[in-house]
Design an enzyme around this catalytic site. Sequence first.
Site, PDB file in Angstrom:
ATOM      1  N   ASP A 124       0.862  -1.190   0.000  1.00  0.00           N
ATOM      2  CA  ASP A 124       0.000   0.000   0.000  1.00  0.00           C
ATOM      3  C   ASP A 124       0.896   1.237   0.000  1.00  0.00           C
ATOM      4  OD1 ASP A 124      -2.973   0.795   0.288  1.00  0.00           O
ATOM      5  OD2 ASP A 124      -1.959   2.103   1.723  1.00  0.00           O
ATOM      6  N   GLU A 126       2.385   5.037  -0.293  1.00  0.00           N
ATOM      7  CA  GLU A 126       2.046   6.440  -0.039  1.00  0.00           C
ATOM      8  C   GLU A 126       2.752   7.246  -1.114  1.00  0.00           C
ATOM      9  OE1 GLU A 126      -0.215   7.423   2.159  1.00  0.00           O
ATOM     10  OE2 GLU A 126      -0.416   5.313   2.726  1.00  0.00           O
ATOM     11  N   ALA A 127       2.060   8.261  -1.627  1.00  0.00           N
ATOM     12  CA  ALA A 127       2.604   9.033  -2.743  1.00  0.00           C
ATOM     13  C   ALA A 127       2.404  10.525  -2.507  1.00  0.00           C
ATOM     14  CB  ALA A 127       1.911   8.619  -4.050  1.00  0.00           C
ATOM     15  N   HIS A 283      -3.094   6.216   6.939  1.00  0.00           N
ATOM     16  CA  HIS A 283      -2.286   6.800   5.865  1.00  0.00           C
ATOM     17  C   HIS A 283      -0.783   6.642   6.079  1.00  0.00           C
ATOM     18  CE1 HIS A 283      -6.080   8.264   4.482  1.00  0.00           C
ATOM     19  NE2 HIS A 283      -6.226   9.054   5.510  1.00  0.00           N
ATOM     20  N   ASP A 288      -1.247   0.934   7.107  1.00  0.00           N
ATOM     21  CA  ASP A 288      -2.342   0.588   6.189  1.00  0.00           C
ATOM     22  C   ASP A 288      -2.158  -0.836   5.663  1.00  0.00           C
ATOM     23  OD1 ASP A 288      -3.574   3.019   6.473  1.00  0.00           O
ATOM     24  OD2 ASP A 288      -2.961   3.828   4.535  1.00  0.00           O
TER      25      ASP A 288
END
Length: 339
Positions: A124, A126-127, A283, A288
């Site tokens: 998962d 994060e960007a 987040h 996550d």
Amino acid sequence: MDEHKENIQRTDVNVKMSEEKEDEKTKPRSRICPDDETAPETSQSNKDFSHPVYKEIALANGHINRMSKDELRVKLSELKLDTRGVKDVMKKRLKNHYKKQKLLQSAAEGGPTDTYYDYICVVDFEATCEEDNPSDFLHEIIEFPMVLINTHTLQIVDTFQAYVKPEVNPQLSDFCVKLTGITQETVDGADPFPDVLHRVVEWLQERELGTKYKYAMLTDGAWDMSKFLNIQCRISRIRYPQFAKKWINIRKSYCNFYKVPRTQTKLSTMLEKLGMKYEGRPHCGLDDSHNIARIAVRMLQDGCQLRVNERMHGGQLLSVPSSAPMEGAPPPRNPGNRE
């Protein structure tokens, strides 16, 4: 980035969607996930449902369908199974307990059985992001987490986490910092994406995934692979890694297995319906991933056969039909540079 991912426009110049997917936008959509897009309860490509074991399973299912919520909870307690969740979840759990018992007995007698991957690897990302996410914004991966599930022991057995230094937009927005908890100092001191991907490949290889053990990648939605990883590989001028070209979209698997609307497949909602609470910081990519893995473990416990249901081909996001043969991800290799 669960809810925030939903705000990212699906039509994007950086991701070519298949004509099939575009055509679907003009058709009426069912509120329940179509069966051909997701994981069935059992692999149907090599099943012979005329075997007597399936009649026994069907009879047990009919009895369970007539049970009240209290009766379901009592029976689950007697069997030392989890009693949490809404009625439909408990019903599914009890049905699949009996199904697994029958299939185990059948396998011992040379009859049908179920097949699972040895490991499932949850990812998962994060960007980088902005509050309004303009359509031309290039999302760069800033956290690459993985959580490894042993499908035989139904345990989370290992984790990986690395932060990534963005290249196009090296300065994080205040919104991104607040949402993800990732600071500017953290990404400034991180490695660029190609170096992080090299570490990811080494981590997977050290665990003999794709060689000794059969495995599959799993994500919460299609965005991680079809958008974030796809865009990042373009930015980093490397080819899309082969081991990430097919994956399990747990949202599709969840809504098909538990027969719930698409609106009930957000991470927080899936946890709630299964009687669980979020653990950690929302987040945070690793947290996550951990919570997604908890959902996957619960689904496996309830008898769901998680299987690949999405793939990338020629830059397009495609569905993998349930009739497709079960196969694991290939041995992880470092991708070459783009020409």
